[in-house]
Write a protein that holds these residues in place. Structure first.
Motif, mmCIF file in Angstrom:
data_model
loop_
_atom_site.group_PDB
_atom_site.id
_atom_site.type_symbol
_atom_site.label_atom_id
_atom_site.label_comp_id
_atom_site.label_asym_id
_atom_site.label_seq_id
_atom_site.Cartn_x
_atom_site.Cartn_y
_atom_site.Cartn_z
ATOM 1 N N SER A 141 -6.340 -23.851 -35.622
ATOM 2 C CA SER A 141 -4.913 -24.060 -35.408
ATOM 3 C C SER A 141 -4.526 -25.474 -35.806
ATOM 4 O O SER A 141 -5.379 -26.349 -35.924
ATOM 5 C CB SER A 141 -4.553 -23.855 -33.936
ATOM 6 N N LEU A 142 -3.242 -25.665 -35.979
ATOM 7 C CA LEU A 142 -2.733 -26.981 -36.336
ATOM 8 C C LEU A 142 -3.055 -28.001 -35.235
ATOM 9 O O LEU A 142 -3.375 -29.152 -35.515
ATOM 10 C CB LEU A 142 -1.215 -26.889 -36.556
ATOM 11 N N ALA A 143 -2.989 -27.569 -33.979
ATOM 12 C CA ALA A 143 -3.267 -28.480 -32.868
ATOM 13 C C ALA A 143 -4.726 -28.946 -32.913
ATOM 14 O O ALA A 143 -5.037 -30.109 -32.631
ATOM 15 C CB ALA A 143 -2.981 -27.792 -31.536
ATOM 16 N N GLY A 147 -6.338 -32.737 -33.463
ATOM 17 C CA GLY A 147 -7.398 -33.285 -32.615
ATOM 18 C C GLY A 147 -8.522 -33.894 -33.441
ATOM 19 O O GLY A 147 -8.990 -35.003 -33.164
ATOM 20 N N GLU A 174 -0.395 -24.147 -45.902
ATOM 21 C CA GLU A 174 0.886 -23.692 -45.357
ATOM 22 C C GLU A 174 0.697 -23.431 -43.859
ATOM 23 O O GLU A 174 -0.075 -22.546 -43.509
ATOM 24 C CB GLU A 174 1.342 -22.425 -46.071
ATOM 25 N N PRO A 175 1.296 -24.172 -42.968
ATOM 26 C CA PRO A 175 2.113 -25.363 -43.179
ATOM 27 C C PRO A 175 1.336 -26.491 -43.873
ATOM 28 O O PRO A 175 0.117 -26.564 -43.757
ATOM 29 C CB PRO A 175 2.474 -25.784 -41.749
ATOM 30 N N ARG A 224 -8.514 -17.992 -40.010
ATOM 31 C CA ARG A 224 -7.590 -19.047 -40.418
ATOM 32 C C ARG A 224 -8.410 -20.304 -40.698
ATOM 33 O O ARG A 224 -9.559 -20.431 -40.270
ATOM 34 C CB ARG A 224 -6.582 -19.348 -39.312
ATOM 35 N N LYS B 305 -0.780 -18.931 -32.505
ATOM 36 C CA LYS B 305 -2.176 -19.116 -32.918
ATOM 37 C C LYS B 305 -2.273 -20.061 -34.106
ATOM 38 O O LYS B 305 -3.168 -20.896 -34.176
ATOM 39 C CB LYS B 305 -2.809 -17.773 -33.262
ATOM 40 N N ILE B 306 -1.361 -19.918 -35.056
ATOM 41 C CA ILE B 306 -1.393 -20.801 -36.234
ATOM 42 C C ILE B 306 -1.135 -22.246 -35.805
ATOM 43 O O ILE B 306 -1.821 -23.167 -36.233
ATOM 44 C CB ILE B 306 -0.345 -20.352 -37.284
ATOM 45 N N LEU B 307 -0.140 -22.418 -34.939
ATOM 46 C CA LEU B 307 0.236 -23.781 -34.551
ATOM 47 C C LEU B 307 -0.649 -24.331 -33.431
ATOM 48 O O LEU B 307 -0.750 -25.549 -33.267
ATOM 49 C CB LEU B 307 1.701 -23.816 -34.102
ATOM 50 N N GLY B 308 -1.265 -23.464 -32.679
ATOM 51 C CA GLY B 308 -1.992 -23.925 -31.488
ATOM 52 C C GLY B 308 -1.005 -24.321 -30.409
ATOM 53 O O GLY B 308 -1.153 -25.358 -29.761
ATOM 54 N N ILE B 348 6.070 -15.568 -46.223
ATOM 55 C CA ILE B 348 4.975 -15.064 -45.382
ATOM 56 C C ILE B 348 5.033 -15.732 -44.001
ATOM 57 O O ILE B 348 5.741 -16.724 -43.812
ATOM 58 C CB ILE B 348 3.590 -15.326 -46.028
ATOM 59 N N GLU B 350 3.060 -17.595 -42.439
ATOM 60 C CA GLU B 350 2.675 -19.007 -42.395
ATOM 61 C C GLU B 350 3.864 -19.907 -42.749
ATOM 62 O O GLU B 350 3.985 -21.016 -42.231
ATOM 63 C CB GLU B 350 1.506 -19.275 -43.355
ATOM 64 N N ASP B 351 4.732 -19.415 -43.651
ATOM 65 C CA ASP B 351 5.945 -20.180 -43.984
ATOM 66 C C ASP B 351 6.832 -20.310 -42.750
ATOM 67 O O ASP B 351 7.412 -21.368 -42.490
ATOM 68 C CB ASP B 351 6.745 -19.474 -45.090
ATOM 69 N N ALA B 353 5.797 -20.109 -39.658
ATOM 70 C CA ALA B 353 5.108 -20.989 -38.700
ATOM 71 C C ALA B 353 5.427 -22.448 -38.991
ATOM 72 O O ALA B 353 5.664 -23.252 -38.088
ATOM 73 C CB ALA B 353 3.595 -20.758 -38.767
ATOM 74 N N GLU B 354 5.452 -22.798 -40.280
ATOM 75 C CA GLU B 354 5.786 -24.172 -40.643
ATOM 76 C C GLU B 354 7.211 -24.520 -40.215
ATOM 77 O O GLU B 354 7.463 -25.584 -39.648
ATOM 78 C CB GLU B 354 5.646 -24.383 -42.150
ATOM 79 N N ARG B 358 7.841 -27.445 -37.522
ATOM 80 C CA ARG B 358 8.512 -28.708 -37.862
ATOM 81 C C ARG B 358 9.853 -28.855 -37.145
ATOM 82 O O ARG B 358 10.211 -29.962 -36.745
ATOM 83 C CB ARG B 358 8.657 -28.852 -39.382
ATOM 84 N N TYR B 362 6.340 -31.342 -34.604
ATOM 85 C CA TYR B 362 4.874 -31.332 -34.568
ATOM 86 C C TYR B 362 4.328 -32.207 -33.441
ATOM 87 O O TYR B 362 3.223 -32.010 -32.971
ATOM 88 C CB TYR B 362 4.314 -31.823 -35.913
ATOM 89 N N LEU B 365 2.845 -30.608 -30.306
ATOM 90 C CA LEU B 365 1.537 -29.931 -30.260
ATOM 91 C C LEU B 365 0.524 -30.807 -29.526
ATOM 92 O O LEU B 365 0.500 -32.024 -29.697
ATOM 93 C CB LEU B 365 1.041 -29.634 -31.681
ATOM 94 N N VAL B 366 -0.303 -30.187 -28.707
ATOM 95 C CA VAL B 366 -1.303 -30.935 -27.927
ATOM 96 C C VAL B 366 -2.647 -30.862 -28.649
ATOM 97 O O VAL B 366 -3.213 -29.776 -28.816
ATOM 98 C CB VAL B 366 -1.438 -30.334 -26.506
ATOM 99 N N PRO B 367 -3.155 -32.026 -29.113
ATOM 100 C CA PRO B 367 -4.406 -32.011 -29.887
ATOM 101 C C PRO B 367 -5.580 -31.453 -29.074
ATOM 102 O O PRO B 367 -5.707 -31.751 -27.889
ATOM 103 C CB PRO B 367 -4.661 -33.498 -30.198
#
Lengths: 259, 640
Positions: A141-143, A147, A174-175, A224, B305-308, B348, B350-351, B353-354, B358, B362, B365-367
């Motif tokens: 994931s992006l998160a 990290g 993408e992103p 992913r 899930k993509i972004l977390g 798609i 993912e587009d 999700a972006e 954004r 961003y 989001l929690v690392p």
């Protein structure tokens, strides 16, 4: 004699940086991989979703190899280049995992020499070093990418740094994001290194484009990935205040002996 | 690309915030604002629009939509994009339009407008165009430009008198040519898409108009062209003729076919606004294959899930609304959406999700770190190369990295950065030898007499890319025979790695250069299966000193001193004389002798001078040496 026989030699700062990078990533569970500098169009461009008429494939940006052709997966003529980024190793590694049936996740870093056909000056070189990070798994994931990148820069620059993502565009993610790192010198309060902004532009990153996973034979419905890349020369120049990138490549011990 | 704040404001209900807030939001969520230029009562933003957003954000309307999404504002359409029949005149003949190839010209609309007066543009129009760097030409041309910068839809206006018959989008014939507005004569070929009438070529489609059909001061009737062309074709043609225009840049990136009608109507409405007597024909529209709206299916779970992230349905719905994405259906957080026609970049999940990532931000989001429970392992080459580096460094060798390209080699580049850099090295020999010379020249600055260096790097043969190691040694006088020293260190490498054959060859005996095919050397060794840090895995603390580009000057002093005087004493004495141009002080010879029962020691040492801003002259350095001689004499030392 000026030089005593027991005097130790010096490691090139690029090697020092790569050793440190491998060490940081090893602790996070990432292998270090390497691969060819002379690359076919498939691995450098096509598989990375960079279209045939993309400006980066132009003669002025890429070193093309003379008189060498092959056929790509679609049976079309395909040339060879000096790799323009270490992203070719994303493809090589994913293909290898699929071919050998290796267990996921893929977690790698790939430091290496890359080439751009551009005029050189104190901050631009036709050859330089990049490091790529790739993670492919069901839980990417992006998160998680954030990290890892934060950990990476914090360890490299020796202080706890945060990063910020800006929207950007690279065909293979993408992103897609531009990565800014909190300034390691002033911790974000503003200084001459970060041009008073508190942030330093340091690399590009994003979630691996499903087309890139598919091109390497990985089912993008199931897996992913995320990837990140940045310039090793630039990290060294920032950390040590090296003012001319060309000094890294002319074999000059006046630089090397300082490390 | 330049955008004017008041022009953006036209499309937004809420009053725009101050420049810093706009810059900050765009930088984080969308595009880099490269410059903010205040102009009287307004602001120009120079914005680096990302290539995948050229479809929409190359125009003020698209950029305004982005700002609306970033700030959760309300979008306000410019209603002049709508068809307006109030000045339709049935007596005016509709232009006749034809397309030969629906792939290269995807839509073509046209209209004729009579009873116009060409003249200066009204002030508001002039000011807007000039503020973004466009020269005002006349009201008609300015209107077409205004539409282009508003909607990202390039428009073309012809003088109706110059058009004979059908407006035709077709490929040129080999015999045809075109004189452009700036008097360039272009010989056309069959790969070039042009716009013609029954008699002549009117322009390069989507790139540039011809000289003879443009708007003149006495033009009273215009024919408008609003068309769309294949991005790849425009790009190739624009490259082939080396003509790049505002229009070609937009078509190259691709625009939605919905803009063709909006552009045509807006142009016609603006002409009517500025030339109140204008009367228009009915429009014509050739549109063989209609664009399908961009539709995407995704679920809340997939986006998270993509972004977390842990976004809620509410977060998703709100964000889609800000982006003007239309939710066709939403069943149990499974979304089916339709995106605005200009957003050719959203296809798609993912587009999407972006977009959600954004716009929400961003920074929210929690690392997290993956839990891999393993140590990463080095690749084989690096693993063994690092072992060899440790040996070489312990033995006094320093590492260099030189260039992959040069003047000799088997593999060639099509084009290099210079004609003497068009071959890829097939050996490390050349690079390391020149590094050796450079460092021997600088030996006094380095405080070394002997230079010992090594390089690891890839070399290129006809068939293969190999990883090699080279070592090189020499001294300033080129006298020492280094073969024994070299053999010893190479033997240590063999011993440590446990290999029999070095796969090495002597590139040169004097200077001493040996090159090893490292891949072959380690071929039989096993793959590393654990991680071992090297002795150099921690970055050293170094305060790096810049290397002055100016040459150094070295001066040697040899002198007799009483036996109780040490080198340290002499060194400290030397430092008593303040000279910021002194770069090094190195002892290079010392011996003691008894003369008439008195033991004396001779010290020979070298002072190296260097300035960071100029070349030092001999005279200057001679003068700098005087205080040293005087000081030593005053201590009773005998300069030899």
């Amino acid at each position: 004699m000026l030089q005593c026989s027991f005097m130790k030699g010096h490691t090139h700062p690029i090697t020092l940086a790569i050793a440190k990078i491998s060490d940081i990533f090893s602790k996070m569970g990432f292998d270090t991989v390497d691969g060819p500098e002379l690359e076919d169009e498939w691995h450098n461009f096509d598989a990375l979703n960079i279209p045939a008429d993309h400006p980066s494939r132009d003669m002025q940006d890429t070193f093309w190899i003379k008189d060498r052709k092959t056929k790509n997966k679609d049976g079309e003529d395909s040339g060879y280049v000096l790799r323009t980024h270490t992203s070719n190793l994303q493809i090589h590694t994913m293909e290898k995992y699929v071919r050998e049936g290796k267990e996921f996740p893929i977690a790698i870093c790939c430091p290496g020499k890359v080439f751009r056909n551009e005029a050189t000056d104190a901050t631009h070189e036709a050859q330089f070093h990049q490091v790529e990070m790739l993670y492919v798994a069901k839980d990417a994931s992006l998160a998680m990418m954030i990290g890892i990148i934060e950990k990476f820069f914090s360890e490299f620059f020796g202080s706890n740094l945060t990063i910020r993502l800006r929207s950007s565009y690279f065909p293979f993610v993408e992103p897609g994001n531009e990565i800014d790192m909190q300034c390691f010198k002033c911790a974000g309060t503003g200084c001459n290194i970060c041009k008073q902004t508190g942030w330093i532009e340091i690399g590009g990153a994003g979630m691996v484009h499903p087309k890139v996973l598919d091109a390497s034979g990985i089912d993008s419905k199931e897996y992913r990935g995320f990837a990140f890349g940045c310039g090793i020369d630039r990290m060294l120049m920032l950390k040590y205040g090296i003012d001319d990138v060309r000094l890294l490549y002319n074999g000059d011990l006046r630089l090397v002996n300082q490390f | 690309m330049k955008f004017l704040k008041s022009w953006l404001q036209d499309y937004i209900v809420e009053i725009l915030p101050e420049d810093a807030a706009i810059k900050d939001a765009l930088n984080k969520k969308a595009f880099e604002v490269e410059e903010v230029i205040p102009v009287s009562g307004d602001t120009i933003y120079d914005i680096k629009v990302l290539p995948n957003r050229a479809h929409d954000a190359f125009g003020h309307r698209g950029m305004a939509r982005e700002i609306v999404a970033d700030f959760a504002y309300t979008f306000k359409e410019d209603l002049r994009i709508l068809k307006n029949d109030s000045f339709l005149s049935p007596t005016i003949t509709t232009p006749v339009v034809a397309i030969d190839d629906a792939q290269s010209c995807t839509r073509f609309m046209s209209i004729r407008i009579d009873e116009i007066t060409v003249g200066d543009s009204p002030d508001w129009l002039k000011k807007r165009l000039e503020s973004i760097g466009q020269r005002s030409i006349n009201n008609i041309v300015d209107i077409t430009n205004y539409v282009q910068f508003s909607l990202n839809k390039p428009m073309h206006a012809y003088d109706a008198r110059s058009i004979k018959g059908t407006l035709h989008a077709r490929f040129a014939k080999a015999s045809e040519s075109l004189t452009t507005l700036d008097d360039k004569e272009l010989k056309l070929d069959e790969k070039t898409l042009v716009i013609t009438d029954d008699e002549k070529v009117l322009g390069l489609a989507g790139i540039k108009g011809g000289k003879f059909s443009g708007i003149k001061s006495d033009t009273t009737s215009v024919i408008l062209e609003s068309a769309n062309f294949s991005p790849t074709l425009i790009r190739k043609t624009s490259q082939a003729y080396d003509i790049r225009t505002d229009a070609s840049k937009r078509f190259e990136n691709g625009i939605a076919n919905s803009l063709i009608e909006e552009g045509l109507h807006m142009t016609a409405n603006l002409i009517k606004e500025i030339c109140p007597d204008a009367k228009a024909s009915a429009g014509v529209d050739i549109y063989p294959n209609k664009d399908l709206p961009g539709k995407v299916r995704f679920s809340l779970n997939e986006i998270n899930k993509i972004l977390g992230a842990n976004y809620t349905s509410r977060d998703i719905v709100d964000t889609l609304k800000r982006l003007a994405f239309n939710i066709v259906s939403n069943e149990a957080d499974n979304y089916f959406i339709e995106v605005p026609s200009e957003r050719l970049d959203i296809r798609i999940k993912e587009d999407v999700a972006e977009e959600i990532g954004r716009i929400i931000g961003y920074e929210k989001l929690v690392p997290v770190l993956p839990k891999l429970n393993r140590q990463g392992i080095l690749n084989k080459r690096t693993y063994y190369a690092n072992k060899v580096r440790e040996i070489l460094i312990t033995n006094g060798f320093s590492e260099v990295i030189t260039y992959t390209f040069g003047n000799s080699g088997i593999v060639e580049l099509v084009k290099g950065t210079a004609t003497d850099k068009e071959k890829l090295r097939s050996s490390l020999g050349e690079g390391i030898t020149s590094a050796l010379s450079l460092n021997l020249y600088n030996a006094p600055l380095l405080g070394q007499d002997t230079i010992k260096i090594f390089e690891f790097g890839n070399v290129f043969t006809k068939e293969a890319e190999e990883f090699h190691l080279a070592i090189a040694l020499d001294d300033s006088n080129h006298k020492t025979n280094f073969s024994q020293e070299s053999s010893l260190v190479l033997a240590e490498i063999k011993r440590t790695l446990g290999v029999e054959d070095l796969h090495g060859n002597t590139v040169s005996a004097k200077p001493h250069v040996v090159e090893i095919d490292f891949d072959s050397l380690i071929d039989t060794l096993k793959e590393p299966n654990t991680y071992e840090p090297t002795t150099f895995s921690n970055l050293p603390v170094v305060s790096y000193k810049s290397i002055p580009p100016y040459p150094f000057v070295a001066r040697d002093i040899a002198m007799w001193v009483p036996d109780n005087i040490t080198w340290e004493d002499i060194h400290n004495l030397t430092l008593e004389i303040h000279n910021h141009l002194i770069n090094r002080i190195d002892l290079f010879d010392t011996f003691s002798k008894e003369k008439e029962g008195v033991k004396r020691t001779s010290y020979a040492f070298r002072l190296v001078f260097q300035a960071s801003d100029r070349t030092l002259t001999d005279e200057e350095v001679n003068k700098m040496m005087e205080p040293y001689y005087e000081l030593f004499k005053s201590k009773g030392f005998e300069i030899r």
